[in-house]
Structures are given as C-alpha cells and as structure tokens.
Write a protein that holds these residues in place. Structure first.
Motif, PDB file in Angstrom:
ATOM      1  N   UNK A 166       0.828  -1.202   0.000  1.00 31.78           N
ATOM      2  CA  UNK A 166       0.000   0.000   0.000  1.00 31.78           C
ATOM      3  C   UNK A 166       0.868   1.261   0.000  1.00 31.78           C
ATOM      4  N   UNK A 167       0.331   2.389  -0.441  1.00 33.72           N
ATOM      5  CA  UNK A 167       1.114   3.631  -0.496  1.00 33.72           C
ATOM      6  C   UNK A 167       1.765   4.004   0.830  1.00 33.72           C
ATOM      7  N   UNK A 168       1.131   3.684   1.944  1.00 33.82           N
ATOM      8  CA  UNK A 168       1.706   4.030   3.248  1.00 33.82           C
ATOM      9  C   UNK A 168       3.066   3.395   3.455  1.00 33.82           C
ATOM     10  N   UNK A 169       3.349   2.297   2.748  1.00 35.30           N
ATOM     11  CA  UNK A 169       4.614   1.595   2.924  1.00 35.30           C
ATOM     12  C   UNK A 169       5.742   2.150   2.063  1.00 35.30           C
ATOM     13  N   UNK A 170       5.449   2.968   1.067  1.00 35.35           N
ATOM     14  CA  UNK A 170       6.513   3.458   0.185  1.00 35.35           C
ATOM     15  C   UNK A 170       6.436   4.950  -0.124  1.00 35.35           C
ATOM     16  N   UNK A 171       5.334   5.597   0.251  1.00 34.79           N
ATOM     17  CA  UNK A 171       5.128   7.006  -0.112  1.00 34.79           C
ATOM     18  C   UNK A 171       6.255   7.912   0.408  1.00 34.79           C
ATOM     19  N   UNK A 172       6.703   7.698   1.650  1.00 35.37           N
ATOM     20  CA  UNK A 172       7.743   8.555   2.218  1.00 35.37           C
ATOM     21  C   UNK A 172       9.140   8.180   1.750  1.00 35.37           C
ATOM     22  N   UNK A 173       9.291   6.974   1.228  1.00 32.87           N
ATOM     23  CA  UNK A 173      10.584   6.544   0.705  1.00 32.87           C
ATOM     24  C   UNK A 173      10.823   7.069  -0.706  1.00 32.87           C
ATOM     25  N   UNK A 174       9.762   7.179  -1.492  1.00 38.28           N
ATOM     26  CA  UNK A 174       9.886   7.515  -2.910  1.00 38.28           C
ATOM     27  C   UNK A 174      10.699   8.787  -3.176  1.00 38.28           C
ATOM     28  N   UNK A 175      10.464   9.902  -2.460  1.00 42.12           N
ATOM     29  CA  UNK A 175      11.211  11.130  -2.772  1.00 42.12           C
ATOM     30  C   UNK A 175      12.709  11.024  -2.507  1.00 42.12           C
ATOM     31  N   UNK A 176      13.118  10.052  -1.706  1.00 39.77           N
ATOM     32  CA  UNK A 176      14.524   9.922  -1.322  1.00 39.77           C
ATOM     33  C   UNK A 176      15.230   8.779  -2.044  1.00 39.77           C
ATOM     34  N   UNK A 177      14.499   8.052  -2.860  1.00 43.20           N
ATOM     35  CA  UNK A 177      15.054   6.854  -3.484  1.00 43.20           C
ATOM     36  C   UNK A 177      16.333   7.144  -4.249  1.00 43.20           C
ATOM     37  N   UNK A 178      16.293   8.099  -5.154  1.00 47.19           N
ATOM     38  CA  UNK A 178      17.453   8.360  -6.006  1.00 47.19           C
ATOM     39  C   UNK A 178      18.643   8.844  -5.198  1.00 47.19           C
ATOM     40  N   UNK A 179      18.396   9.643  -4.161  1.00 46.44           N
ATOM     41  CA  UNK A 179      19.493  10.139  -3.324  1.00 46.44           C
ATOM     42  C   UNK A 179      20.153   8.992  -2.566  1.00 46.44           C
ATOM     43  N   UNK A 180      19.355   8.059  -2.059  1.00 47.77           N
ATOM     44  CA  UNK A 180      19.908   6.911  -1.332  1.00 47.77           C
ATOM     45  C   UNK A 180      20.785   6.079  -2.265  1.00 47.77           C
ATOM     46  N   UNK A 181      20.273   5.794  -3.456  1.00 49.60           N
ATOM     47  CA  UNK A 181      21.022   4.982  -4.420  1.00 49.60           C
ATOM     48  C   UNK A 181      22.331   5.686  -4.798  1.00 49.60           C
ATOM     49  N   UNK A 182      22.252   6.983  -5.106  1.00 49.55           N
ATOM     50  CA  UNK A 182      23.457   7.723  -5.499  1.00 49.55           C
ATOM     51  C   UNK A 182      24.469   7.765  -4.360  1.00 49.55           C
ATOM     52  N   UNK A 183      23.991   7.998  -3.154  1.00 56.02           N
ATOM     53  CA  UNK A 183      24.889   8.076  -1.992  1.00 56.02           C
ATOM     54  C   UNK A 183      25.614   6.753  -1.755  1.00 56.02           C
ATOM     55  N   UNK A 184      24.881   5.655  -1.818  1.00 56.43           N
ATOM     56  CA  UNK A 184      25.511   4.353  -1.603  1.00 56.43           C
ATOM     57  C   UNK A 184      26.544   4.062  -2.692  1.00 56.43           C
ATOM     58  N   UNK A 185      26.223   4.375  -3.935  1.00 54.28           N
ATOM     59  CA  UNK A 185      27.147   4.085  -5.029  1.00 54.28           C
ATOM     60  C   UNK A 185      28.383   4.982  -4.996  1.00 54.28           C
ATOM     61  N   UNK A 186      28.208   6.227  -4.593  1.00 55.61           N
ATOM     62  CA  UNK A 186      29.328   7.165  -4.599  1.00 55.61           C
ATOM     63  C   UNK A 186      30.217   7.026  -3.365  1.00 55.61           C
ATOM     64  N   UNK A 187      29.610   6.774  -2.213  1.00 55.57           N
ATOM     65  CA  UNK A 187      30.353   6.833  -0.954  1.00 55.57           C
ATOM     66  C   UNK A 187      30.512   5.508  -0.226  1.00 55.57           C
ATOM     67  N   UNK A 188      29.783   4.481  -0.617  1.00 58.03           N
ATOM     68  CA  UNK A 188      29.805   3.243   0.154  1.00 58.03           C
ATOM     69  C   UNK A 188      29.928   2.008  -0.728  1.00 58.03           C
ATOM     70  N   UNK A 189      30.821   2.080  -1.708  1.00 55.17           N
ATOM     71  CA  UNK A 189      31.050   0.918  -2.570  1.00 55.17           C
ATOM     72  C   UNK A 189      31.551  -0.268  -1.756  1.00 55.17           C
ATOM     73  N   UNK A 190      32.304   0.009  -0.680  1.00 61.48           N
ATOM     74  CA  UNK A 190      32.809  -1.078   0.157  1.00 61.48           C
ATOM     75  C   UNK A 190      31.666  -1.818   0.838  1.00 61.48           C
ATOM     76  N   UNK A 191      30.655  -1.092   1.274  1.00 59.08           N
ATOM     77  CA  UNK A 191      29.493  -1.720   1.912  1.00 59.08           C
ATOM     78  C   UNK A 191      28.727  -2.576   0.903  1.00 59.08           C
TER      79      UNK A 191
END
Length: 255
Positions: A166-191
């Motif tokens: 349901x939307x309640x499970x992903x609505x607040x995550x959606x606006x931050x999705x791309x930032x999370x992905x970019x941050x992990x790829x740029x700064x946390x390749x070791x993780x």
C-alpha cells in the motif's frame, strides 16, 4: 566464512507475501502470457500467447515492462490488458519442479511516469539504447491474483494485497530513493561489496546499488544481479539508513 557456517536468515519465511514479492523482485526476466488479439491469423483469437520479457518493479512491487508495439504481446495488451506473468526461481535446483515459482494474473496498462522508466533502466541499463524509440512504451501490471509454489507441497494462493504494498509503505521513501542509491554508489562501494560477497555469497566485483524498496535492495555488477532482502519493512529514508548500516555491520562480523 567457513563452509556450513550459519548465517542470520535474510528472509521472513512466516510472511508469504514477502516471500512472493521477493521472488518477483529478484527476477530480471519473466514469461508473459497475453490473449491473442481479435483478427489473429489462424483463428487463434483469444488463445494464450506466451513470450519472454525483461521485467523491473515499482516501489509497491508492481511489475514494469518496457515493450515495443512491433511485438505481438504488446498489440495483444492494447486489445486486452489481461495477462499473466511467470517468475521462475528454480534455476540451481537439482529437481527444478521442487523449486519456487510464482504466477501472477493482472491487468497491464501503459505508464507515463518517467520515474518508473528510470527504475526500469536502472535495472536494465541496456534498455537506455531503445527506451526513447517511438514504438517502445512502459507498461505497469496491476496484480489481481497470485499462485505460488514455494517448494514441494508448499502451494499458496495470494490476494492482491500480498503482491503489492500500500502507499503508506513506500510514499515517504519515494522522494529519497534516487538520493539513497546515489549516496551508496558514490560513498559506500565497500558496503555494497560486503553485502554481495558476505551476505549473498556472490563473487567479487564492482557491485552497485540499482534500486531500493520497502522489502530490500537490488545489486548488480556487469551481467550479474542479486537481491538483498531487509529484515524489516522500511518506509522512509531514516529506516533505510538504519537497515543498511545494520546489514553492513552484520557483513563485517561474518568475515
């Protein structure tokens, strides 16, 4: 890690909905069954017509297809959006009929949301070469029913609310999705490398995060893809950060 050493379970076997969504989200290919359109040659109108397609997923786990109007299955969907998808996770089982698979019945509709197209291309980078062609369009499948064989004698019928969140499970995550992905790829390749090699027993490589959702995250290196399920459903950026930190700490402890 020594052979036979126990790991903390990565899934939630008590939650059949989670298991079904994880099986789907772990797939890059699916068998698509459509109904042959009116006027089909050979008197085959209305007959099921199977084909193989690339698949990605919306945040709620709805399947996404990027397909060409030149393909028979696309013209079938234009006439009747009802379709079926088979997700096969039996590869590697000595007896594949004892392995897990999921069939989903749903309705496919064209989707104009550019964020969904971005999710598809992130999962299938080669699709960027033809995603802009006029005959290609993104379709989203709304699940109506599922049938899952989780293993020998473990058969489940699934209602739609178990196949998509349901939307309640992903609505607040959606606006931050791309930032999370970019941050992990740029700064946390070791993780990301630790997730793949220590938690998922994958070979070493240039692992990158291609997507995150309430149930888990997707990783790839070259042609290899894998999925890391979360121990708890995440609904926003703070929960995502906490789970990713927990998982890397666990991966380091395994070594």
């Amino acid at each position: 890690m020594a052979v036979g050493e126990d790991k903390e379970p990565l899934d939630r076997p008590d939650d059949i909905g989670f298991a079904a969504r994880s099986l789907m989200r772990g797939a890059t290919l699916a068998t698509l069954a459509t109904l042959s359109r009116p006027g089909m040659e050979g008197g085959m109108e209305g007959w099921p017509s199977p084909s193989l397609v690339l698949v990605a997923f919306d945040l709620d786990a709805s399947p996404l297809l990027l397909i060409s109007r030149l393909a028979e299955h696309t013209r079938n969907l234009e006439a009747d959006g009802r379709c079926g998808l088979l997700f096969d996770a039996t590869v590697g089982h000595a007896d594949r009929l004892t392995g897990p698979r999921l069939s989903v019945q749903g309705v496919a509709e064209r989707a104009a949301d550019p964020m969904l197209l971005e999710r598809f291309i992130a999962r299938h980078p080669s699709a960027s070469a033809y995603a802009g062609f006029r005959d290609f369009a993104l379709w989203r499948v709304t699940a109506k029913r599922g049938h899952m064989v989780a293993g020998f004698g473990r058969i489940h019928s699934l209602e739609p609310d178990l196949l998509r969140l349901p939307p309640a499970d992903w609505r607040d995550l959606a606006p931050h999705h791309d930032d999370i992905v970019a941050h992990m790829n740029q700064d946390h390749a070791d993780a990301l490398a630790l997730y793949a090699t220590r938690l998922l027993d994958q070979p070493a490589g240039d692992w990158r995060l291609t997507g995150i959702d309430p149930d888990g995250c997707d990783l790839s290196t070259g042609p290899l893809t894998t999925r890391l399920p979360f121990a708890t459903r995440i609904r926003d950026a703070d929960m995502a950060r906490a789970e990713l930190v927990r998982l890397v700490a666990r991966a380091r402890n395994i070594g």
